[in-house]
Design a protein around this motif. Structure first.
Motif, PDB file in Angstrom:
ATOM      1  N   ARG A  89       5.074  -7.068   2.865  1.00 26.43           N
ATOM      2  CA  ARG A  89       3.954  -7.372   3.746  1.00 26.43           C
ATOM      3  C   ARG A  89       3.938  -6.319   4.838  1.00 26.43           C
ATOM      4  NH1 ARG A  89       0.098 -10.622   1.550  1.00 26.43           N
ATOM      5  NH2 ARG A  89       1.157 -12.044   0.112  1.00 26.43           N
TER       6      ARG A  89
ATOM      7  N   ASP B  35      -3.021  -6.975  -3.619  1.00 28.06           N
ATOM      8  CA  ASP B  35      -4.017  -8.042  -3.730  1.00 28.06           C
ATOM      9  C   ASP B  35      -5.205  -7.627  -4.594  1.00 28.06           C
ATOM     10  OD1 ASP B  35      -2.518  -9.762  -2.176  1.00 28.06           O
ATOM     11  OD2 ASP B  35      -3.521  -9.218  -0.309  1.00 28.06           O
TER      12      ASP B  35
ATOM     13  N   THR C 286      -2.552  -5.536   3.416  1.00 19.72           N
ATOM     14  CA  THR C 286      -1.432  -6.280   4.004  1.00 19.72           C
ATOM     15  C   THR C 286      -0.331  -6.565   2.990  1.00 19.72           C
ATOM     16  OG1 THR C 286      -2.517  -8.408   3.552  1.00 19.72           O
ATOM     17  CG2 THR C 286      -2.902  -7.392   5.716  1.00 19.72           C
ATOM     18  N   HIS C 287      -0.627  -6.442   1.703  1.00 24.28           N
ATOM     19  CA  HIS C 287       0.337  -6.716   0.634  1.00 24.28           C
ATOM     20  C   HIS C 287       0.511  -5.426  -0.168  1.00 24.28           C
ATOM     21  CE1 HIS C 287       1.401  -9.310  -3.171  1.00 24.28           C
ATOM     22  NE2 HIS C 287       2.423  -8.599  -2.736  1.00 24.28           N
TER      23      HIS C 287
ATOM     24  N   SER D 248       6.755  -4.129   9.255  1.00 26.71           N
ATOM     25  CA  SER D 248       7.213  -4.861   8.078  1.00 26.71           C
ATOM     26  C   SER D 248       8.696  -5.180   8.208  1.00 26.71           C
ATOM     27  CB  SER D 248       6.968  -4.009   6.819  1.00 26.71           C
ATOM     28  OG  SER D 248       7.493  -4.622   5.666  1.00 26.71           O
TER      29      SER D 248
END
Length: 222
Positions: free
Chosen positions: A25, A122, A180-181, A213
């Motif tokens: 993340r 994602d 974010t991923h 992170s």
């Protein structure tokens, strides 16, 4: 976590292949001054150690070029991304500045010589990636390159199609400021698991330092 499989197509031409997948993340930003200080330090070191001729002999790059030839691709026409980046730097040009995640992955690539793919996880379709070889006529849009002929290139595919090659990743799954991923894939065609693992751990440290992170996790696959 995303699952990675290596097809028989790749194993048959590179039985020693070892990859690493870093999944984390993250928070992306347009620019990070401290990161660019680190990039310039690595650039200076490599300019002292390499030339545009000798870069092809780095084990990580030489092994990738050899696999290209075995799969039917000309590595001088479709250079591995790590070679492209280092050659650009050795020619006295600045690396492209895109955003913190892209710049970070590029740093990890020039520091170790592996072609590394960075993806917005994602955007993957399904929860599995398979490393195979590109087919004639297979549609593929390289980031900033438009349609790319990936026939004979190693390619990661999700349930929808190709997402990454050692020459260029696909527009569909590219990192953006909204990512974010993150999934990062290190391609060790030289079979050096220790160095591939070091590269993965280096990426984790970069993510902690520059992408807000905890470094995520990494797995080795072959």
């Amino acid at each position: 976590m995303i699952q990675i499989k290596v097809s028989d197509e790749i194993s048959s031409v590179c039985p020693t292949f070892v990859g690493a997948c870093v999944e984390a993340r993250v928070v992306n930003t347009p620019y990070n001054d401290r990161l660019w200080n680190a990039i310039h330090e690595v650039e200076q070191r490599l300019r002292n150690e390499l030339t545009t001729d000798s870069v092809k002999s780095l084990p990580s790059i030489a092994a990738t070029r050899a696999v290209y030839k075995l799969c039917g691709k000309d590595p001088s026409r479709y250079r591995p991304a790590s070679e492209q980046l280092i050659r650009r730097m050795l020619q006295g040009k600045e690396l492209y500045q895109i955003d913190t995640l892209v710049d970070l992955v590029n740093l990890a690539s020039i520091a170790y010589g592996y072609s590394i793919g960075g993806f917005d996880a994602d955007k993957f379709v399904g929860d599995e990636l398979v490393l195979g070889v590109g087919k004639e006529g297979e549609p593929y849009e390289g980031i900033g390159r438009g349609p790319l002929n990936i026939a004979g290139l190693p390619v990661y595919r999700d349930a929808q199609g190709g997402v990454g090659t050692p020459t260029s990743d696909h527009e569909r799954t590219k990192m953006t400021l909204g990512t974010t991923h993150l999934v990062v894939l290190i391609n060790g065609y030289d079979g050096n698991e220790e160095r591939v693992s070091e590269n993965a751990q280096y990426i984790q440290r970069l993510l902690i330092d520059y992408a807000q992170s905890d470094g995520g996790t990494y797995t080795i696959y072959r």
